[in-house]
Scaffold this motif. Structure first.
Motif, mmCIF file in Angstrom:
data_model
loop_
_atom_site.group_PDB
_atom_site.id
_atom_site.type_symbol
_atom_site.label_atom_id
_atom_site.label_comp_id
_atom_site.label_asym_id
_atom_site.label_seq_id
_atom_site.Cartn_x
_atom_site.Cartn_y
_atom_site.Cartn_z
ATOM 1 N N GLY B 57 0.823 -1.208 0.000
ATOM 2 C CA GLY B 57 0.000 0.000 0.000
ATOM 3 C C GLY B 57 0.854 1.254 0.000
ATOM 4 N N ARG B 58 0.623 2.124 0.980
ATOM 5 C CA ARG B 58 1.382 3.378 1.078
ATOM 6 C C ARG B 58 2.663 3.227 1.913
ATOM 7 N NH1 ARG B 58 -0.934 6.620 4.114
ATOM 8 N NH2 ARG B 58 -2.671 5.352 4.874
ATOM 9 N N LEU B 59 2.972 2.020 2.298
ATOM 10 C CA LEU B 59 4.145 1.774 3.138
ATOM 11 C C LEU B 59 5.285 1.179 2.325
ATOM 12 C CD1 LEU B 59 2.412 0.037 6.190
ATOM 13 C CD2 LEU B 59 2.883 2.467 5.875
ATOM 14 N N THR B 60 6.486 1.697 2.577
ATOM 15 C CA THR B 60 7.692 1.133 1.976
ATOM 16 C C THR B 60 8.738 0.989 3.069
ATOM 17 O OG1 THR B 60 7.269 2.239 -0.136
ATOM 18 C CG2 THR B 60 9.507 1.448 0.255
ATOM 19 N N SER B 61 9.293 -0.193 3.184
ATOM 20 C CA SER B 61 10.361 -0.422 4.141
ATOM 21 C C SER B 61 11.642 -0.753 3.399
ATOM 22 C CB SER B 61 9.999 -1.566 5.087
ATOM 23 O OG SER B 61 11.119 -1.914 5.884
ATOM 24 N N THR B 62 12.745 -0.145 3.848
ATOM 25 C CA THR B 62 14.057 -0.453 3.291
ATOM 26 C C THR B 62 14.968 -0.846 4.440
ATOM 27 O OG1 THR B 62 13.771 1.118 1.480
ATOM 28 C CG2 THR B 62 16.024 0.437 2.001
ATOM 29 N N THR B 63 15.526 -2.037 4.348
ATOM 30 C CA THR B 63 16.444 -2.527 5.372
ATOM 31 C C THR B 63 17.812 -2.741 4.743
ATOM 32 O OG1 THR B 63 14.673 -3.605 6.607
ATOM 33 C CG2 THR B 63 16.904 -4.382 7.032
ATOM 34 N N VAL B 64 18.834 -2.120 5.346
ATOM 35 C CA VAL B 64 20.213 -2.307 4.908
ATOM 36 C C VAL B 64 20.908 -3.063 6.033
ATOM 37 C CG1 VAL B 64 22.298 -1.190 4.079
ATOM 38 C CG2 VAL B 64 20.073 -0.124 3.661
#
Lengths: 113, 109
Positions: B57-64
């Motif tokens: 949806g309107r959520l974006t997660s970025t994990t480094v």
């Protein structure tokens, strides 16, 4: 779908009293958890149970006992209630310990007089 | 032990603005998850994202993973997004997750 129920919703006790919180889940999940959430703060794990009759200590187990008599239920006992442990206690379950999906109950709010 | 820090601690946005929430952890994560807690309510899982970028949806997660950080981006915020957002990480497979301190988001009309 399944559901996690916690009883009671509100628990009021006297300082030094032994108090028990109960949690039931009908997901048929193996693993269950008890967390404590202090006002405006994150969750800290008190106890968890990988399967029926198993018990593992979390980061905050001192002052608490837990019991997993059957797969669907997990109880938490505050052995001697103190004013500084007034908090919301959240129960959760997951299909197994490493599973990413954890389902939470609505919580029990503890007040100590 | 493992530490999970979130920033900012609180955030107030106008409806329609975007939000960027940060999560930093002290050891390599094998499992990283974002949760949402509505005011007075329980937690629900939003995104499971141990590495890379995930959308819902309107959520974006970025994990480094090697930098030990994860972010949650909420686009076009709505008043119903108000609540507290937690990240939780597991340092080693087969252990339990530890939760961050939370970011309290308030979206005003």
């Amino acid at each position: 779908g399944g559901i996690i129920t916690q009883t009671p919703k509100f628990l009021i006790g006297q300082e030094g009293q032994k108090l028990t919180l109960k949690c039931q889940q009908n997901f048929n999940h193996d693993t269950m958890y008890w967390y404590r959430q202090d006002s405006g703060k994150g969750l800290r794990l008190i106890y968890y149970s990988i399967t029926e009759n198993d018990l593992q200590k979390g980061d905050l187990s001192e002052g608490y006992d837990a019991s997993r008599e059957k797969k669907s239920s997990f109880s938490l006992t505050v052995t001697s209630a103190q004013k500084n442990e007034m908090a919301v206690f959240l129960c959760a379950s997951s299909i197994y310990l490493g599973a990413y999906e954890q389902y939470f109950g609505p919580g029990t709010r503890l007040t100590v007089l | 032990g493992q530490q999970v820090q979130q920033s900012p601690a609180s955030l107030v946005l106008q409806e329609g603005e975007n939000a960027e929430l940060q999560c930093n952890f002290s050891s390599t994560a094998t499992r990283l998850q974002w949760f949402y807690q509505r005011p007075g309510g329980s937690l629900v899982s939003l995104l499971y994202n141990p590495s890379g970028t995930k959308h819902t949806g309107r959520l974006t997660s970025t994990t480094v993973t090697k930098e030990r950080r994860s972010s949650l981006h909420i686009s076009s915020s709505q008043t119903t997004d108000s609540g507290t957002y937690f990240c939780a990480m597991e340092a080693n497979s087969g252990t339990y997750q530890r939760f961050g301190t939370g970011t309290k988001l308030q979206v005003v009309p």
